[in-house]
Design a protein around this motif. Sequence first.
Motif, PDB file in Angstrom:
ATOM      1  N   GLU A 103      22.621  88.164 -62.165  1.00  0.00           N
ATOM      2  CA  GLU A 103      23.847  88.101 -62.974  1.00  0.00           C
ATOM      3  C   GLU A 103      23.512  88.048 -64.462  1.00  0.00           C
ATOM      4  O   GLU A 103      24.228  88.640 -65.289  1.00  0.00           O
ATOM      5  N   ASN A 104      22.436  87.350 -64.819  1.00  0.00           N
ATOM      6  CA  ASN A 104      22.001  87.321 -66.217  1.00  0.00           C
ATOM      7  C   ASN A 104      21.728  88.725 -66.735  1.00  0.00           C
ATOM      8  O   ASN A 104      22.065  89.048 -67.879  1.00  0.00           O
ATOM      9  N   LEU A 105      21.112  89.546 -65.890  1.00  0.00           N
ATOM     10  CA  LEU A 105      20.752  90.900 -66.317  1.00  0.00           C
ATOM     11  C   LEU A 105      21.957  91.839 -66.323  1.00  0.00           C
ATOM     12  O   LEU A 105      22.161  92.598 -67.275  1.00  0.00           O
ATOM     13  N   TYR A 120      12.791  94.292 -62.893  1.00  0.00           N
ATOM     14  CA  TYR A 120      12.151  93.710 -61.717  1.00  0.00           C
ATOM     15  C   TYR A 120      10.776  94.326 -61.472  1.00  0.00           C
ATOM     16  O   TYR A 120       9.862  93.658 -60.995  1.00  0.00           O
ATOM     17  N   GLU A 121      10.622  95.606 -61.795  1.00  0.00           N
ATOM     18  CA  GLU A 121       9.317  96.245 -61.663  1.00  0.00           C
ATOM     19  C   GLU A 121       8.342  95.694 -62.699  1.00  0.00           C
ATOM     20  O   GLU A 121       7.148  95.536 -62.426  1.00  0.00           O
ATOM     21  N   LEU A 122       8.863  95.387 -63.891  1.00  0.00           N
ATOM     22  CA  LEU A 122       8.033  94.833 -64.955  1.00  0.00           C
ATOM     23  C   LEU A 122       7.632  93.395 -64.639  1.00  0.00           C
ATOM     24  O   LEU A 122       6.497  92.973 -64.905  1.00  0.00           O
ATOM     25  N   PHE A 123       8.575  92.640 -64.051  1.00  0.00           N
ATOM     26  CA  PHE A 123       8.352  91.228 -63.722  1.00  0.00           C
ATOM     27  C   PHE A 123       8.678  90.981 -62.239  1.00  0.00           C
ATOM     28  O   PHE A 123       9.790  90.589 -61.896  1.00  0.00           O
ATOM     29  N   GLY A 148      13.667  90.258 -70.215  1.00  0.00           N
ATOM     30  CA  GLY A 148      14.349  91.300 -69.454  1.00  0.00           C
ATOM     31  C   GLY A 148      15.782  91.500 -69.902  1.00  0.00           C
ATOM     32  O   GLY A 148      16.277  92.635 -69.962  1.00  0.00           O
ATOM     33  N   ARG A 149      16.445  90.409 -70.234  1.00  0.00           N
ATOM     34  CA  ARG A 149      17.843  90.509 -70.661  1.00  0.00           C
ATOM     35  C   ARG A 149      17.956  91.259 -71.987  1.00  0.00           C
ATOM     36  O   ARG A 149      18.903  92.006 -72.218  1.00  0.00           O
TER      37      ARG A 149
END
Length: 240
Positions: A103-105, A120-123, A148-149
């Motif tokens: 939800e944050n993203l 998600y791929e990055l982290f 990421g955000r």
Amino acid sequence: MADALLQVDGLRCGYGEAVVLSDVSFTIPEGRSLALLGRNGTGKTTLLDTLVGVTRRHAGTIALNGREISRLPVYERAGAANWQGLGWVPQERNIFKSLTVHENLTAVARPGAWTPKRVYELFPRLAERQRNLGQQLSGGEQQMLAFGRALVLNPKLLLLDEPLEGLAPIIVEELLRAIRRVAREEGLSSIVVEQHPHMVLGVTDDAIVLDRGGIAYRATSEALIADPTPLDTWLGVAQH
């Protein structure tokens, strides 16, 4: 400078009547990253806060992607309509702790190359915890989420304020890999504030040292890695 993404001229800024930085001028070309260095209290965070618009600008101009943003409110500097602006990761992180990672993203995502899936791929840690609330994350995971955000805003310029501070070495390595990929491999222009130059010079293109309210030294990151003498002069710490 025709290819200047960020052009700062004669910037004088601070908090209320207190002036922290005077006559600061620098340029970041499209696709390059800048390490912003300096001792505690030299104005590194103040400079980022002024770019974002949360301090008082006494004089000078700030142009991003050809647009003067000095008088824009904070939310417009992040981007408006089809204009790409600033992605900011403050020291406080400021994630939504009562929302899940996903939800944050998705709450702030804008169309562009960076999507929640790519974050998600990055982290991968975030992918595993995408249903966890922000408040359930460790400090390092919260920092990844804040990073990421900012990315899913699809900004033209990414601002990272001491993203490695107080984190475990394994998390620091993950974040450095992410910064290197975003800044070096993907060419997203970035400013990275860091007290420990040896951590960020390897993932940035250029460096500026702040001291006594202004820019005391500037060079390429590569030059400072090759000869760290100026770091000892201005920061009291040589490269390790």
